[in-house]
Structure formats: structure tokens, C-alpha cells
Design a protein around this motif. Structure first.
Motif, PDB file in Angstrom:
ATOM      1  N   PHE A 129      -4.458  -5.506  -7.580  1.00  0.00           N
ATOM      2  CA  PHE A 129      -5.308  -4.109  -7.589  1.00  0.00           C
ATOM      3  C   PHE A 129      -4.220  -3.112  -7.582  1.00  0.00           C
ATOM      4  O   PHE A 129      -4.375  -1.998  -8.536  1.00  0.00           O
ATOM      5  CB  PHE A 129      -6.018  -4.093  -6.675  1.00  0.00           C
ATOM      6  N   THR A 130      -3.219  -3.006  -6.879  1.00  0.00           N
ATOM      7  CA  THR A 130      -2.083  -2.031  -6.875  1.00  0.00           C
ATOM      8  C   THR A 130      -1.531  -1.943  -8.093  1.00  0.00           C
ATOM      9  O   THR A 130      -1.175  -1.024  -8.633  1.00  0.00           O
ATOM     10  CB  THR A 130      -1.257  -2.381  -5.498  1.00  0.00           C
ATOM     11  N   LYS A 142       0.847  -1.243   0.211  1.00  0.00           N
ATOM     12  CA  LYS A 142       0.057   0.058  -0.022  1.00  0.00           C
ATOM     13  C   LYS A 142       1.064   1.083   0.149  1.00  0.00           C
ATOM     14  O   LYS A 142       0.250   2.442  -0.286  1.00  0.00           O
ATOM     15  CB  LYS A 142      -1.029  -0.014   0.854  1.00  0.00           C
ATOM     16  N   LYS A 162      -2.361  -3.073 -11.110  1.00  0.00           N
ATOM     17  CA  LYS A 162      -3.152  -2.572 -12.173  1.00  0.00           C
ATOM     18  C   LYS A 162      -3.529  -0.998 -11.923  1.00  0.00           C
ATOM     19  O   LYS A 162      -3.476  -0.292 -13.072  1.00  0.00           O
ATOM     20  CB  LYS A 162      -4.656  -3.216 -12.071  1.00  0.00           C
ATOM     21  N   GLN A 163      -3.428  -0.543 -10.578  1.00  0.00           N
ATOM     22  CA  GLN A 163      -3.937   0.943 -10.281  1.00  0.00           C
ATOM     23  C   GLN A 163      -2.537   1.917 -10.691  1.00  0.00           C
ATOM     24  O   GLN A 163      -2.668   2.714 -11.400  1.00  0.00           O
ATOM     25  CB  GLN A 163      -4.209   1.174  -8.953  1.00  0.00           C
ATOM     26  N   ARG A 164      -1.587   1.267 -10.476  1.00  0.00           N
ATOM     27  CA  ARG A 164      -0.204   1.839 -10.868  1.00  0.00           C
ATOM     28  C   ARG A 164      -0.058   2.069 -12.429  1.00  0.00           C
ATOM     29  O   ARG A 164       0.487   3.015 -13.076  1.00  0.00           O
ATOM     30  CB  ARG A 164       0.995   1.394 -10.093  1.00  0.00           C
ATOM     31  N   GLN A 198      -2.294   1.787 -14.757  1.00  0.00           N
ATOM     32  CA  GLN A 198      -3.295   2.778 -15.457  1.00  0.00           C
ATOM     33  C   GLN A 198      -2.796   4.232 -15.008  1.00  0.00           C
ATOM     34  O   GLN A 198      -3.023   5.030 -16.010  1.00  0.00           O
ATOM     35  CB  GLN A 198      -4.867   2.466 -14.798  1.00  0.00           C
ATOM     36  N   SER A 199      -2.177   4.481 -13.892  1.00  0.00           N
ATOM     37  CA  SER A 199      -1.987   5.971 -13.656  1.00  0.00           C
ATOM     38  C   SER A 199      -0.836   6.298 -14.493  1.00  0.00           C
ATOM     39  O   SER A 199      -0.795   7.217 -15.195  1.00  0.00           O
ATOM     40  CB  SER A 199      -1.504   6.103 -12.180  1.00  0.00           C
TER      41      SER A 199
END
Length: 409
Positions: free
Chosen positions: A387-388, A345, A390-392, A394-395
Motif C-alpha cells: 500500500f505504501t 510508515k 502504491k501510494q508513493r 501515485q504521489s
């Protein structure tokens, strides 16, 4: 002239010599002070290794009761355990004796947990559940089963040896089982409450003289049915005979003398121990304090590292606790797992670090373990990593698209 003995050589030294040495010590301390050096026993070295003033902490009882069948081990454990209880406390029995402790339910108030098999891992889980339920005094009746009972250490060694290619118990069976025994012992010694274990002894019939001076056959205990040396780990070891007399074989409690005999020990015996134990300083964090802090979603990776170091210093990393999935684990393993979740996180953890962490968790079979998610709720750490990532991604993609748009404009 006053004379004293040196503990190492036994040669005599006189009072003037002692006084001279004290003068030299005082001069050395004064010289150190003048030079700006340490003058106290509590000065910390750069590596943290140093002497400090000894303080007796408030501790919990670690008691082993041994004896042959019929000597009253279960009843005595319940009596002493009731005496150890704090006001409003709870007594619990981990029962391997087919419910024998429950026969005394009308005489004592306690909770019971019956185990169908006796792997060391089962006792670790039982102690983790006991800690989570707030059992103040836990009785393991009997500890022998986890050594020689169904699924116990000896059975596991035999099974692993039979399944091995070498058929050598020392290079296969014991290699795997010995660490389990150490984990089990850590769970017992680190339990946040008092612990009483009962252990069987192998018996023989011998001819002894009774109180009337007549010879008669008597069943006596000859050898403890547990791993050699296990009694070293307990603070008090007492042997019960067929007359229910407890002889103290070992005691670290000044109020209970080695060699003393106690006829059918009752509550007062436990109360005497509890009073001495409670007399120490009791401000240190306990196992459950560390566990609650470990699963706090707000803990940072560095805070969890510090927590782990504190738990290691306190000697509690082997304590049995439940993780967020209600599975038994050690306190040290729980803090490390929560530290892994906090690293995932943490926005400062680079992608390579997260990938390496995922590989390590996959190799140890921990991707399904629960940690606090981004919303603070329990989440599988494997899902949190996915999830982390994927989020990174996308960012990062959005940043690249925005840069490309600005370049085109």
C-alpha cells in the motif's frame, strides 16, 4: 599488628601497607579531579562500557525441583508456588504429566495448560501465553519432557539426523536443535513472573541402612534427566527423596542454605524466598511493559531502536511474548518487527530502503506478520509495504503530471 591475607597470593600484608595504598588512591583521585578527569566509579566511557554501583533489583524466583518418580515434585512445586504468590496473584501449571497436577486441585487454586507434545517451541509458546494471561507463578511440570519426551530435543535431534545425508548428529541434528534449547532457556529465565520447574532423575535401586539400622532396597536418584549443566541456570535447586524431604543442592538466596533439609516444604518455604526477592529495588521495566511499548502505533523507528537497546541491556530480548497475531515470538524479535513496520510508515524512508526491507522480510517468511497499520490497526506488513509503495508511486506520478502540465502551459 593487624595482618591480612591477599586473595591472590596468600602473602601477608600489614596494616601500614594497606594505609599507604589508600593514601596513594586518594592522591590519584585528587590528581584526576584537578585535571578535570573522572573521579567516580560510575563515570561512563565513550563506548558505554564502565563500572557502576551494584544494586540488588527485585527479582523473580527461578527454582528447579528434582527427584525420582513418587518423590512429590508436583505437590512440592504447588506448595512453594502458592507461597510465592503475591496477594491476588495467579498460579499456573504447564502440565506434561497427563494432568497429574489437577489431582491436587482441591488443595491448591491454580490454572492449568496441558500440552500434547513437548517440542521446545511448544514451551516457548506456553510461556508467551502465560505472560499474556498475567500468570504470576508458572510451574513447568515437568521440564524433563522437553528434553526426552515426545517431540523433545532428543527426538528432534534423532529425526533431523535420520533425514540428513551425513547421519552425523553433531553436524546436523544438534546444529539445528541447540539454538532452540537456548531460545527455550531464554524464555524461562526472562519470564516476567516466578518460575518453578520439576525435573526427573534416572533412578537405581540400592541397598541402604534404614532408621532401624536394617538394610533395605531404596530407590535413589542418580542422574538428572535433562541437558547436562541445566541446573546452573537456576537460583535454587532442590532434590526430593522418596520421603518427600527436600535437600538444597544450590541456593543463591541467603535465607535458604545449601545443604539444608526441609521435610515436605509448604507455603512458608515459598514465602521466605518471596520476601527476600521483593526486598530489592523494583522500578525497572518488565517484559510486558516492553511488549506494550513495542506495539504502540505511535512509536517511531528511533524510539523502537532505543527500546531494543534498553531490552538488551536488561537481558530481556529472549523473553517469550505474543505478537499482534497471537503467535509466540521473542521480545527482541517483536521489537525488531515493529521497528520494520514503523520504518515502512516513516515518510523519510526512501523507496530503496522499503524494497530492501521487503526482500529481507520475504526471505525470513515474515510478510504475513502483523504490525500497526497507518490507521493503527493490525495489518500484514507485506500489505502495508504494498500500500505504501502504491501510494508513493501515485504521489510521484501526480507530481510528474503537474510538472508536465506547467511546462506545457
Amino acid at each position: 599488628m593487624v595482618r591480612a591475607w591477599t586473595p591472590t597470593t596468600g602473602s601477608r600484608i600489614t596494616a601500614p601497607v594497606i594505609t599507604h595504598r589508600r593514601d596513594l588512591m586518594a592522591q590519584a583521585i585528587q590528581a584526576a579531579a584537578s585535571a578535570g578527569g573522572p573521579t567516580s566509579h560510575t563515570q561512563n566511557q565513550a563506548d558505554g562500557l564502565d563500572f557502576e554501583d551494584a544494586v540488588r533489583a527485585a527479582e523473580k524466583a527461578r527454582i528447579a525441583l528434582t527427584g525420582p518418580s513418587g518423590s512429590g515434585k508436583t505437590y512440592t512445586a504447588l506448595s512453594i508456588g502458592t507461597g510465592l504468590l503475591p496477594e491476588g496473584g495467579t498460579l499456573g501449571v504447564i502440565d506434561t504429566e497427563r494432568g497429574s497436577a489437577s489431582k491436587y486441585a482441591g488443595l491448591f487454586t491454580f490454572k492449568t495448560m496441558k500440552l500434547p507434545s513437548f517440542e521446545p517451541q511448544a514451551l516457548i509458546r506456553a510461556l508467551a501465553v502465560a505472560a499474556a494471561r498475567g500468570i504470576d507463578v508458572v510451574i513447568i511440570d515437568s521440564f524433563t519432557h522437553f528434553w526426552s519426551g515426545r517431540g523433545g530435543a532428543l527426538a528432534q535431534v534423532d529425526q533431523k539426523t535420520r533425514n540428513s545425508n551425513s547421519k552425523n548428529a553433531f553436524t546436523t541434528g544438534w546444529k539445528d536443535v541447540s539454538p532452540l534449547l537456548l531460545d527455550m532457556l531464554d524464555a524461562i529465565l526472562s519470564y516476567p513472573g516466578h518460575v518453578i520447574t520439576t525435573m526427573r532423575v534416572k533412578t537405581e535401586w540400592v541397598i541402604q541402612e534404614n532408621n532401624q539400622g536394617k538394610k533395605e532396597p531404596t530407590k535413589v536418584g542418580m542422574k538428572l534427566d535433562q541437558r547436562d549443566g541445566i541446573d546452573y541456570e537456576f537460583d535454587l535447586v532442590g532434590a526430593l527423596d522418596q520421603s518427600h524431604v527436600l535437600t538444597v543442592d544450590k541456593s543463591r538466596y541467603p535465607t535458604i542454605e545449601v545443604g539444608s533439609q526441609h521435610d515436605k516444604p509448604e507455603f512458608a518455604f515459598g514465602q521466605t524466598i518471596a520476601q527476600w526477592l521483593d526486598d530489592g529495588e523494583g522500578n525497572a521495566l518488565g517484559v510486558m511493559d516492553y511488549a506494550r511499548m513495542a506495539v504502540d502505533p505511535q512509536q517511531t523507528p528511533q524510539q523502537l531502536l532505543n527500546l531494543l537497546a534498553d531490552a538488551e541491556t536488561a537481558g530481556l530480548v529472549g523473553a517469550a511474548v505474543l505478537d499482534l497475531g497471537k503467535q509466540a515470538t521473542s521480545l527482541g524479535a517483536l521489537i525488531r518487527l515493529m521497528g520494520s513496520g514503523a520504518r515502512v510508515k516513516d515518510p523519510t524512508t526512501n523507496p530503496d530502503g522499503i524494497r530492501a526491507l521487503r526482500i529481507r522480510l520475504e526471505q525470513s517468511g515474515q510478510l504475513g506478520a502483523l504490525v500497526p497499520g497507518l490507521d493503527g490497526e493490525p495489518t500484514k506488513i507485506g500489505d502495508l509495504i504494498a500500500f505504501t509503495q502504491k501510494q508513493r508511486h501515485q504521489s510521484q506520478q501526480a507530481t510528474q503530471d503537474a510538472d508536465a502540465g506547467r511546462s506545457a502551459a
